[in-house]
Design a protein around this motif. Structure first.
Motif, PDB file in Angstrom:
ATOM      1  N   GLY A  40      55.922 -82.038   1.046  1.00 19.23           N
ATOM      2  CA  GLY A  40      55.204 -82.122  -0.015  1.00 19.23           C
ATOM      3  C   GLY A  40      55.014 -80.542  -0.798  1.00 19.23           C
ATOM      4  O   GLY A  40      55.106 -80.546  -1.970  1.00 19.23           O
ATOM      5  N   LEU A  41      55.068 -79.649   0.026  1.00 17.28           N
ATOM      6  CA  LEU A  41      55.395 -78.204  -0.538  1.00 17.28           C
ATOM      7  C   LEU A  41      56.693 -78.108  -1.133  1.00 17.28           C
ATOM      8  O   LEU A  41      56.656 -77.233  -2.198  1.00 17.28           O
ATOM      9  N   GLU A  60      59.487 -89.325   4.354  1.00 16.34           N
ATOM     10  CA  GLU A  60      58.182 -88.363   4.176  1.00 16.34           C
ATOM     11  C   GLU A  60      58.069 -87.809   2.542  1.00 16.34           C
ATOM     12  O   GLU A  60      57.349 -87.341   2.304  1.00 16.34           O
ATOM     13  N   VAL A  61      58.983 -88.366   1.658  1.00 16.05           N
ATOM     14  CA  VAL A  61      59.031 -87.918   0.456  1.00 16.05           C
ATOM     15  C   VAL A  61      58.518 -88.800  -0.580  1.00 16.05           C
ATOM     16  O   VAL A  61      57.985 -88.906  -1.732  1.00 16.05           O
ATOM     17  N   LYS A  62      58.395 -90.395  -0.056  1.00 20.00           N
ATOM     18  CA  LYS A  62      58.130 -91.391  -0.778  1.00 20.00           C
ATOM     19  C   LYS A  62      56.875 -91.416  -1.567  1.00 20.00           C
ATOM     20  O   LYS A  62      56.604 -91.876  -2.744  1.00 20.00           O
ATOM     21  N   LEU A  63      55.856 -90.931  -0.679  1.00 20.41           N
ATOM     22  CA  LEU A  63      54.436 -90.724  -1.438  1.00 20.41           C
ATOM     23  C   LEU A  63      54.406 -89.934  -2.580  1.00 20.41           C
ATOM     24  O   LEU A  63      53.669 -90.313  -3.665  1.00 20.41           O
ATOM     25  N   ILE A  68      46.470 -82.981  -2.838  1.00 18.89           N
ATOM     26  CA  ILE A  68      45.235 -83.540  -2.158  1.00 18.89           C
ATOM     27  C   ILE A  68      45.769 -84.445  -1.109  1.00 18.89           C
ATOM     28  O   ILE A  68      45.473 -84.404   0.214  1.00 18.89           O
ATOM     29  N   GLY A  69      47.118 -84.932  -1.243  1.00 18.12           N
ATOM     30  CA  GLY A  69      47.744 -85.544  -0.294  1.00 18.12           C
ATOM     31  C   GLY A  69      48.020 -84.571   0.847  1.00 18.12           C
ATOM     32  O   GLY A  69      48.137 -84.936   1.969  1.00 18.12           O
ATOM     33  N   ILE A  70      48.544 -83.326   0.459  1.00 21.84           N
ATOM     34  CA  ILE A  70      48.903 -82.349   1.561  1.00 21.84           C
ATOM     35  C   ILE A  70      47.729 -82.167   2.153  1.00 21.84           C
ATOM     36  O   ILE A  70      47.866 -81.817   3.605  1.00 21.84           O
TER      37      ILE A  70
END
Length: 548
Positions: free
Chosen positions: A260-261, A429-432, A448-450
């Motif tokens: 995410g980052l 881990e990237v799909k979201l 927000i997900g992170i």
């Protein structure tokens, strides 16, 4: 039948339990020693030394560790995939049996026990138990993985996977099968595992007056030996299984936060960043440990629940609302339609799914069972066994179905109706984040997900430290703070060691390897539960003919 003898003394069976408990109490409840650690109980020493050695060896020889982890994972999953699948089925059938049998009338805490929490409050806590890092990591990742590479194609006979009439080879059919294959891992079997462990802990702690420890659940089988090395082995296996289950979740969390980052700010994806993330968030969790249960875990959990609910509403109403809602309904139908085929332990040809997915999941749930089971047991005093089983299985399963159906439903709609294939092509881990990318406020929702993953990380580490400490202290829930600090730190160190020793594969490997022997412990626990329930007054009175 009365619960006491003619002299007013406790009934023989209960008297024996209480007497043996007093005999064994000093053997399992440690005493504070140097550095504020509870060192009298050998479970802490054995578990602690084992974990320290594991971390040191893995960090010193990461390449060798990678090969060893891979070999262990392959050996267990290729030979015992049927065992994991069969075991999950046994827990489900056993839980249903308890709910519909006369045992269902037994009240946790005794016939006159009153619930510690209102029904709405209790259900809310069961809802909270269903939330975790996994729901964010897998909610889009797993359904889209099964959708893009259909389970039916691996099976070789797609006709047998089409109980709904439509061939899974078409796009819509693959989406429905992908969702059902995901919910199989997050539905009734999963929560039956937790329900069985939680019931055992609650029954022997609240009804029999024994410590809130795994060993107590085996008193009917082993008697006073549970206070000796038999109990030490059981608790040590529970500690190691829980520790590696938590480390796997923490490692997955670090993977997704790093992804995410990278998506938001271009932070590189590498081991160094993941180690820093684990270290920082473990440090925050450590602060939560020092603040205590109310000031730490409770506050973080409340923040997380609010954020999770807002994110769910955003995805539902900003995304294709109709498609997401309809997916919830069809997912329930598909889950039960495909369940017999997905849960078949023998004669399977879909080796990738059974060995690479189902074996890992059932071992993961087994390894988490002392952790979640102890939380559920603590809040369930005063509930009947029937009420307990039904709610513990249905409420969290419903949460998982709704959450995953909405998130995956949006991703499916993007692929099927909009032709957006980035989610299907991305790494797990990237799909979201790829799904968020074509929705409004993508930067905000990804952030927000992170944050959600990070706070789940903190609450899991903090709560896990408490549970492991309770087990190693012989059931005491007020163990010394330095000991909880020790476990909190080493949860992070184990996650780091596993990431360096093979990444996601190493995380999965240790869950499967430690979950395999602990599954036998839980199967034996089922026998002990029945033996314990048979001695309860409501069951004993029903079996005993009325006096003439």
């Amino acid at each position: 039948m009365a619960d006491t003898t003619a002299t007013g003394a406790p009934a023989p069976e209960e008297s024996a339990i209480q007497t043996d408990y007093k005999i064994g109490q000093d053997n399992i409840r440690g005493q504070i020693g140097p550095f504020g650690l509870d060192i009298h109980n050998p479970v802490f020493a054995i578990s602690g030394v084992s974990v320290i050695i594991f971390v040191i060896v893995t960090l010193l020889f990461p390449d060798t560790a990678t090969g060893v982890f891979g070999a262990m994972m392959s050996w267990v999953t290729t030979r015992f995939d049927w065992f994991f699948i069969l075991t999950a089925n046994i827990f489900l059938v056993f839980a249903i049996f308890l709910a519909i049998s006369p045992y269902g009338k037994v009240r946790l805490g005794g016939p006159d026990a009153k619930p510690d929490f209102t029904t709405s409050g209790w259900l809310a806590m069961l809802f909270a138990a269903g939330m975790g890092i996994g729901l964010l990591f897998w909610s889009v990742g797993e359904p889209m993985t099964h959708f893009a590479s259909s389970v039916a194609e691996d099976a070789g006979t797609p006709e047998s996977w089409a109980p709904l009439g439509g061939m899974p080879g078409d796009v819509a059919g693959s989406a429905r099968l992908g969702m059902a294959a995901t919910l199989y891992h997050w539905g009734l079997q999963a929560w039956a595992i937790y329900a069985v462990v939680a019931l055992a802990l609650a029954l022997f702690a609240f009804n029999k007056g024994l410590p809130l420890a795994l060993r107590s659940a085996f008193y009917p089988i082993f008697g006073e030996r549970v206070w000796g090395w038999t109990g030490h082995i059981i608790d040590t296996l529970a500690v190691l299984a829980t520790l590696f289950g938590l480390a796997t979740s923490l490692g997955l969390g670090a993977e997704q936060i790093n992804a995410g980052l990278n998506y938001l700010y271009g932070v590189p994806v590498n081991s160094f960043v993941k180690i820093v993330l684990i270290a920082v968030i473990t440090g925050v969790a450590l602060t939560s440990v020092l603040r205590g249960l109310d000031g730490g875990v409770k506050l973080a959990s409340e923040i997380n629940m609010a954020l999770a609910f807002l994110l769910l509403l955003f995805v539902l109403f900003v995304g294709p609302t109709g498609a997401a809602l309809s997916r919830v309904g069809t997912s329930v139908v598909d889950y039960f339609a495909y369940l017999p085929a997905l849960s078949m332990p023998f004669g399977r040809e879909d080796e990738n799914y059974a060995q690479g997915w189902s074996s890992f999941y059932w071992a993961w749930w087994v390894s988490w069972s002392p952790f979640v089971g102890m939380f559920i047991a603590r809040v369930s005093r005063g509930r009947t066994v029937r009420e307990f089983i039904v709610c513990v299985m249905l409420i969290p399963s419903a949460v998982c179905i709704i959450w995953m159906s909405i998130f995956a439903g949006v991703a499916f709609d993007q692929y099927i109706n909009d032709g957006y294939t980035a989610v299907a092509d991305a790494a797990l881990e990237v799909k979201l984040f790829e799904m968020f990318d074509v929705m409004p406020l993508a930067q905000l929702t990804s952030l927000i997900g992170i944050i959600l993953v990070a706070v789940f990380f903190i609450t899991s580490s903090d709560s896990g430290s408490l549970v492991i400490d309770t087990i190693t202290a012989g059931g005491k829930d007020d163990g010394p703070i330095p000991q909880r600090v020790f476990w909190c730190i080493f949860e992070g160190l184990v996650a780091i060691a596993l990431l360096l020793g093979g990444g996601l594969g190493a995380l999965q490997s240790m869950v499967v390897t430690t979950g395999f022997p602990f599954a036998f412990v839980l199967l034996l626990m089922c026998v002990s539960i029945v033996m314990g329930l048979r001695s309860e007054p409501v069951v004993r009175d029903r079996r005993t003919p009325a006096a003439t």
